[in-house]
Design an enzyme around this catalytic site. Structure first.
Site, PDB file in Angstrom:
ATOM      1  CD  GLU A  90     -31.172   9.217  -0.518  1.00 58.13           C
ATOM      2  OE1 GLU A  90     -32.302   9.520  -0.144  1.00 58.13           O
ATOM      3  OE2 GLU A  90     -30.904   8.943  -1.709  1.00 58.13           O
ATOM      4  CG  ASP A 139     -37.098   9.249  -6.292  1.00 60.97           C
ATOM      5  OD1 ASP A 139     -36.905  10.429  -5.945  1.00 60.97           O
ATOM      6  OD2 ASP A 139     -36.212   8.378  -6.238  1.00 60.97           O
ATOM      7  CB  THR A 210     -38.366  16.696   4.027  1.00 63.03           C
ATOM      8  OG1 THR A 210     -39.370  16.685   3.006  1.00 63.03           O
ATOM      9  CG2 THR A 210     -38.751  15.741   5.137  1.00 63.03           C
ATOM     10  NE  ARG A 211     -32.192  19.123   0.126  1.00 59.75           N
ATOM     11  CZ  ARG A 211     -31.439  20.095  -0.387  1.00 59.75           C
ATOM     12  NH1 ARG A 211     -31.013  21.069   0.383  1.00 59.75           N
ATOM     13  NH2 ARG A 211     -31.094  20.083  -1.657  1.00 59.75           N
ATOM     14  CE1 TYR A 212     -35.520  15.864  -2.981  1.00 59.13           C
ATOM     15  CE2 TYR A 212     -37.205  16.153  -4.662  1.00 59.13           C
ATOM     16  CZ  TYR A 212     -35.891  15.898  -4.312  1.00 59.13           C
ATOM     17  OH  TYR A 212     -34.953  15.721  -5.298  1.00 59.13           O
TER      18      TYR A 212
HETATM   19  C1  LIG Z   1     -37.786  12.934  -3.775  1.00 62.31           C
HETATM   20  S1  LIG Z   1     -36.478  12.466  -2.715  1.00 62.31           S
HETATM   21  C2  LIG Z   1     -37.087  12.877  -1.082  1.00 62.31           C
HETATM   22  C3  LIG Z   1     -35.984  13.001  -0.066  1.00 62.31           C
HETATM   23  C4  LIG Z   1     -36.436  13.299   1.362  1.00 62.31           C
HETATM   24  N1  LIG Z   1     -37.162  12.200   1.946  1.00 62.31           N
HETATM   25  C5  LIG Z   1     -37.241  14.565   1.442  1.00 62.31           C
HETATM   26  O1  LIG Z   1     -38.443  14.489   1.766  1.00 62.31           O
HETATM   27  O2  LIG Z   1     -36.662  15.650   1.216  1.00 62.31           O
HETATM   28  C6  LIG Z   1     -36.606  10.679  -2.708  1.00 62.31           C
HETATM   29  C7  LIG Z   1     -35.342  10.021  -2.203  1.00 62.31           C
HETATM   30  O3  LIG Z   1     -35.547   8.608  -2.117  1.00 62.31           O
HETATM   31  C8  LIG Z   1     -34.327   7.978  -2.466  1.00 62.31           C
HETATM   32  N2  LIG Z   1     -34.614   6.597  -2.893  1.00 62.31           N
HETATM   33  C9  LIG Z   1     -35.205   6.214  -4.045  1.00 62.31           C
HETATM   34  N3  LIG Z   1     -35.265   4.875  -4.109  1.00 62.31           N
HETATM   35  C10 LIG Z   1     -34.701   4.402  -2.977  1.00 62.31           C
HETATM   36  C11 LIG Z   1     -34.445   3.085  -2.491  1.00 62.31           C
HETATM   37  N4  LIG Z   1     -34.773   1.997  -3.203  1.00 62.31           N
HETATM   38  N5  LIG Z   1     -33.847   2.964  -1.292  1.00 62.31           N
HETATM   39  C12 LIG Z   1     -33.505   4.069  -0.576  1.00 62.31           C
HETATM   40  N6  LIG Z   1     -33.706   5.338  -0.995  1.00 62.31           N
HETATM   41  C13 LIG Z   1     -34.295   5.491  -2.186  1.00 62.31           C
HETATM   42  C14 LIG Z   1     -33.767   8.845  -3.577  1.00 62.31           C
HETATM   43  O4  LIG Z   1     -32.383   8.661  -3.747  1.00 62.31           O
HETATM   44  C15 LIG Z   1     -34.137  10.229  -3.116  1.00 62.31           C
HETATM   45  O5  LIG Z   1     -33.116  10.853  -2.383  1.00 62.31           O
END
Ligand SMILES: C[S@@+](CC[C@H](N)C(=O)[O-])C[C@H]1O[C@@H](n2cnc3c(N)ncnc32)[C@H](O)[C@@H]1O
Length: 232
Positions: A90, A139, A210-212
């Site tokens: 992350e 994302d 999860t939070r999201y």
């Molecule tokens: C929408 S959030 C979801 C976070 C968590 N998995 C949840 O379900 O609450 C997506 C996360 O993926 C991370 N992310 C995006 N691209 C990434 C990458 N190339 N490598 C690792 N993490 C990444 C972002 O920083 C972000 O925190």
């Protein structure tokens, strides 16, 4: 095709709200001992593959969580499966700080953190060494011109497919219909078979929301859970 490391862009956020004093303390005092060495280009400019056998005190299955956000799922899995070793990736500093707080509370020791882009980890993992990968609420990049930034695109998926063992499980959770569409299109092409597709209330038995996911439910979007196996 996968892009060379030096040409990659990362479009996500790395910094968010001002960190609380406790979060700064976690980052200053806990991260260094949990940070997996040999992953960043600075640490390992020759990109020498990691020696997986030395990562944990005993041989064990290796799992990876991509984008662990606040770390609730990562810590939950580490606690539920102490016989497994998990690497969480992350780049978002506030998320890393949240994870470190949860690790202190849970006292789990079977995980490593890569505080950066998961592609840097994939580059230095040996071929076919990972037993399970979690991609929870990636994302969404809703604009069509940004869809190529999504994880479920050939560049990311080629790196993922190389490091997964034949038969290894790849789990994707998302609340975005168009992300489901793209996942179902792209992941099989990268060398995976879809074995399960379920919706709200039908997550994996060992799932923790999860939070999201909580945000999606509050905003009226339904979860989708997809499970693939790496072809062998
Ligand atoms: C929408 S959030 C979801 C976070 C968590 N998995 C949840 O379900 O609450 C997506 C996360 O993926 C991370 N992310 C995006 N691209 C990434 C990458 N190339 N490598 C690792 N993490 C990444 C972002 O920083 C972000 O925190």
């Amino acid at each position: 095709m996968a892009e060379p490391t030096e040409r990659r862009n990362f479009y996500g956020r790395v910094h968010g709200k001002t960190l609380r004093a406790s979060q700064k303390d976690y980052l200053e005092n806990d991260l260094e001992s949990l940070r997996l060495p040999g992953v960043t280009v600075e640490d390992n400019p020759d990109r020498t593959p990691l020696d997986i056998a030395t990562l944990f005190p005993t041989p064990r299955p290796l799992w990876v969580e991509v984008g662990f956000g606040g770390g609730e799922h990562l810590v939950h899995m580490a606690a539920l499966y102490p016989q497994v070793g998990i690497i969480g990736c992350e780049p978002f500093v506030n998320g890393i700080a949240m994870l470190l707080g949860k690790i202190r509370t849970a006292g789990v020791t079977n995980l490593w953190v890569h505080p950066g882009d998961v592609r840097d980890l994939f580059d230095v993992l040996p071929t076919a060494c990972v037993d399970k990968v979690f991609l929870n609420y990636p994302d969404p990049w809703p604009k069509a011109r940004h869809h190529r930034r999504r994880f479920v695109t050939p560049g990311y998926l080629a790196l993922l497919a190389r490091v997964m063992k034949p038969g290894a499980e790849f789990r994707v959770a998302t609340d975005i219909e168009d992300y489901v569409r793209q996942t179902l299109e792209e992941v099989p092409v990268a060398g995976f078979d879809l074995i399960r597709q379920t919706g709200e209330g039908e997550a994996w038995d060992d799932w923790i929301s999860t939070r999201y996911e909580q945000k999606a439910l509050r905003e009226g979007r339904a979860p989708h859970y997809l499970t693939f196996l790496r072809k062998g």
